[in-house]
Design an enzyme around this catalytic site. Structure first.
Site, PDB file in Angstrom:
ATOM      1  N   ASN A  62      -0.837  -3.871  -6.457  1.00 18.20           N
ATOM      2  CA  ASN A  62      -1.572  -2.840  -5.729  1.00 18.20           C
ATOM      3  C   ASN A  62      -1.691  -1.588  -6.630  1.00 18.20           C
ATOM      4  O   ASN A  62      -1.316  -1.635  -7.799  1.00 18.20           O
ATOM      5  CB  ASN A  62      -0.810  -2.518  -4.435  1.00 18.20           C
ATOM      6  CG  ASN A  62      -1.757  -2.168  -3.293  1.00 18.20           C
ATOM      7  OD1 ASN A  62      -2.649  -1.345  -3.476  1.00 18.20           O
ATOM      8  ND2 ASN A  62      -1.565  -2.784  -2.147  1.00 18.20           N
ATOM      9  N   ASN A  76      -0.034   4.010   1.101  1.00 22.94           N
ATOM     10  CA  ASN A  76      -0.630   4.966   2.042  1.00 22.94           C
ATOM     11  C   ASN A  76      -0.268   4.744   3.500  1.00 22.94           C
ATOM     12  O   ASN A  76      -0.816   5.399   4.382  1.00 22.94           O
ATOM     13  CB  ASN A  76      -2.154   4.951   1.877  1.00 22.94           C
ATOM     14  CG  ASN A  76      -2.546   5.261   0.450  1.00 22.94           C
ATOM     15  OD1 ASN A  76      -2.035   6.219  -0.128  1.00 22.94           O
ATOM     16  ND2 ASN A  76      -3.400   4.441  -0.129  1.00 22.94           N
ATOM     17  N   SER A  96       0.857  -1.190   0.000  1.00 24.68           N
ATOM     18  CA  SER A  96       0.000   0.000   0.000  1.00 24.68           C
ATOM     19  C   SER A  96       0.888   1.233   0.000  1.00 24.68           C
ATOM     20  O   SER A  96       1.863   1.300   0.758  1.00 24.68           O
ATOM     21  CB  SER A  96      -0.893   0.013   1.242  1.00 24.68           C
ATOM     22  OG  SER A  96      -1.437   1.301   1.396  1.00 24.68           O
TER      23      SER A  96
HETATM   24  C1  LIG Z   1     -10.446   2.510  -2.394  1.00 20.78           C
HETATM   25  C2  LIG Z   1      -9.422   1.428  -2.482  1.00 20.78           C
HETATM   26  C3  LIG Z   1      -8.972   0.815  -1.332  1.00 20.78           C
HETATM   27  C4  LIG Z   1      -8.022  -0.188  -1.396  1.00 20.78           C
HETATM   28  N1  LIG Z   1      -7.625  -0.797  -0.247  1.00 20.78           N
HETATM   29  C5  LIG Z   1      -6.752  -1.829  -0.311  1.00 20.78           C
HETATM   30  C6  LIG Z   1      -6.377  -2.518   0.864  1.00 20.78           C
HETATM   31  O1  LIG Z   1      -6.854  -2.243   1.962  1.00 20.78           O
HETATM   32  N2  LIG Z   1      -5.476  -3.532   0.740  1.00 20.78           N
HETATM   33  C7  LIG Z   1      -4.938  -3.899  -0.469  1.00 20.78           C
HETATM   34  O2  LIG Z   1      -4.146  -4.835  -0.516  1.00 20.78           O
HETATM   35  N3  LIG Z   1      -5.297  -3.260  -1.600  1.00 20.78           N
HETATM   36  C8  LIG Z   1      -6.187  -2.256  -1.547  1.00 20.78           C
HETATM   37  N4  LIG Z   1      -6.556  -1.610  -2.691  1.00 20.78           N
HETATM   38  C9  LIG Z   1      -5.913  -1.999  -3.970  1.00 20.78           C
HETATM   39  C10 LIG Z   1      -6.761  -2.990  -4.749  1.00 20.78           C
HETATM   40  O3  LIG Z   1      -6.946  -4.194  -4.054  1.00 20.78           O
HETATM   41  C11 LIG Z   1      -6.114  -3.289  -6.110  1.00 20.78           C
HETATM   42  O4  LIG Z   1      -4.885  -3.943  -5.885  1.00 20.78           O
HETATM   43  C12 LIG Z   1      -5.850  -2.047  -6.933  1.00 20.78           C
HETATM   44  O5  LIG Z   1      -6.885  -1.107  -6.783  1.00 20.78           O
HETATM   45  C13 LIG Z   1      -5.695  -2.363  -8.420  1.00 20.78           C
HETATM   46  O6  LIG Z   1      -6.846  -3.007  -8.926  1.00 20.78           O
HETATM   47  P1  LIG Z   1      -8.032  -2.224  -9.685  1.00 20.78           P
HETATM   48  O7  LIG Z   1      -7.406  -1.397 -10.751  1.00 20.78           O
HETATM   49  O8  LIG Z   1      -8.936  -3.309 -10.190  1.00 20.78           O
HETATM   50  O9  LIG Z   1      -8.704  -1.389  -8.649  1.00 20.78           O
HETATM   51  C14 LIG Z   1      -7.496  -0.592  -2.644  1.00 20.78           C
HETATM   52  C15 LIG Z   1      -7.960   0.033  -3.811  1.00 20.78           C
HETATM   53  C16 LIG Z   1      -8.911   1.019  -3.751  1.00 20.78           C
HETATM   54  C17 LIG Z   1      -9.388   1.667  -5.007  1.00 20.78           C
END
Ligand SMILES: Cc1cc2nc3c(=O)[nH]c(=O)nc-3n(C[C@H](O)[C@H](O)[C@H](O)COP(=O)(O)O)c2cc1C
Length: 367
Positions: free
Chosen positions: A250, A181, A179
């Site tokens: 991620n 963040n 992450s």
């Molecule tokens: C609002 C938000 C919160 C997320 N929180 C987490 C998290 O808590 N843990 C994690 O491993 N990834 C988290 N992710 C990342 C997603 O699991 C994913 O790896 C990333 O968004 C890329 O996939 P996507 O393009 O389909 O969203 C988060 C993504 C978003 C948009």
């Protein structure tokens, strides 16, 4: 239908919108017959898409990525939407509020999101109380992270605490060190820190496996912002420690291609369409290193079957979606699975695995 709903949803503040989705799913779970109804509408039934990965049986290869159901409140309803797996969390050992709002932003023209949530979590104890896995028709992954206040030198303790806590209930455990963040979290992907973390987790996995008589696989979730050397190092360590899967990727801190968007300079991880190529490239590099010895779960910008297929041909055994779910709606798993089914049919193969093998070895299939 969903495009209209999305317009209304997008009138809300993004985090409120996500909360509304979760509340609707939780509400549905309380109405007798609602989850079976969801399953009847959105469920996926396909022997050809059933996949064995990490020793687990996935009814289909399309999962929900971590971050939406952070506190394990909506498992029955999410599986009712046809996802073959749901990754819950990130959950931290102790409850923490995450970053202060506003911390989630939409880039609608890019089908993207930027988030700097910072692991808001009810903590692992409450998380486990929330978790309902009754009659679950899919795989449950639990994604764990360290608390913000835990310094990196003590990070291993946090991961071990969370790992022990969820071991009895998770089908697999995802180790989130990617992450953007949580300050310094990504430093755990490099140098001795990663070796130390994997040594400790692997040792714990073996010990728990002996006492509990069940082996719970470990998947390592990595960032898209790593260079080739760093990726090669991660792959070598994953092989050395016999990690069960790598989740790539991620969200990204890179803003290439979206600089002109109004909210693009908000701090946080960018996800969705602009991440697609970058995460596929990471999968390709990893696959070249891992050579099929460790499965890859591909995530990043997947919105349809073409996107999923691209990730799979690059080396992913399973895929996950998050941002695509927000932009494409509740039928996304069913639609992707339908498209994958078509590819299997056209290729004249009997299963997804066979079709992928053919595609990866360069046989040209329908695009
Ligand atoms: C609002 C938000 C919160 C997320 N929180 C987490 C998290 O808590 N843990 C994690 O491993 N990834 C988290 N992710 C990342 C997603 O699991 C994913 O790896 C990333 O968004 C890329 O996939 P996507 O393009 O389909 O969203 C988060 C993504 C978003 C948009």
């Amino acid at each position: 239908m969903y495009p209209l709903l999305r317009q209304l949803l997008f009138l809300l503040d993004p985090e409120q919108g996500h909360r509304l989705i979760l509340n609707l799913l939780r509400f549905a779970q309380r109405i007798p017959g609602a989850v079976p109804l969801l399953r009847a509408i959105y469920g996926v039934r396909s022997n050809r898409l059933a996949t064995e990965v990490m020793g687990l049986s996935f009814p289909n290869p399309v999962g929900l990525a971590a971050g939406l159901d952070k506190n394990a409140q909506c498992v029955p309803a999410l599986l009712g939407l046809g996802f073959g797996s749901v990754e819950l969390g990130t959950v931290t050992p102790v409850a923490q509020p995450g970053n202060s709002p506003k911390r989630l932003f939409r880039l609608p023209r890019q089908h993207a999101l930027i988030n700097r949530m910072g692991f808001p979590s009810v903590g692992v104890e409450k998380f486990l109380k929330n978790l309902r896995t009754d009659g679950k028709p899919g795989v449950i992954g639990i994604n764990i992270g360290k608390n913000k206040n835990t310094p990196n030198e003590k990070a291993v303790d946090d991961y071990l605490t969370a790992f022990r806590s969820v071991y009895a209930i998770a089908d697999y455990v995802a180790i989130n060190i990617s992450s953007p963040n949580t300050p310094q979290l990504r430093a755990l992907q490099t140098g001795d820190a990663l070796g130390d973390l994997l040594t400790a987790l692997k040792h714990e996995q073996i010990m728990l496996g002996k006492t509990r008589r069940v082996y719970v696989p470990i998947a390592l979730k990595i960032a898209p912002d790593l260079d080739t050397n760093e990726l090669e190092n991660i792959a070598a360590l994953a092989l050395l420690h016999k990690i069960d899967a790598v989740i790539a990727t991620n969200s990204t801190i890179d803003r290439s291609g979206v600089e002109h968007e109004l909210l693009s300079q908000e701090i946080g991880g960018l996800s969705g369409r602009p991440l697609k190529e970058k995460s596929t490239e990471v999968i390709r590099t990893l696959y070249n290193q891992l050579k099929g010895n460790i499965p890859i779960i591909g995530v990043g910008g997947i919105e349809n079957a073409d996107d999923a297929w691209e990730k799979m041909v690059a080396g992913a055994d399973l895929v996950q979606v998050y941002t695509g779910f927000i932009y494409q709606g509740p039928a996304i798993a069913k639609r992707i699975c339908g498209g994958l089914e078509k590819r299997i049919q056209v290729s004249g193969c009997k299963s997804l695995g066979e079709a992928l093998e053919k595609a990866r070895s360069g046989v040209h299939l329908m695009r």
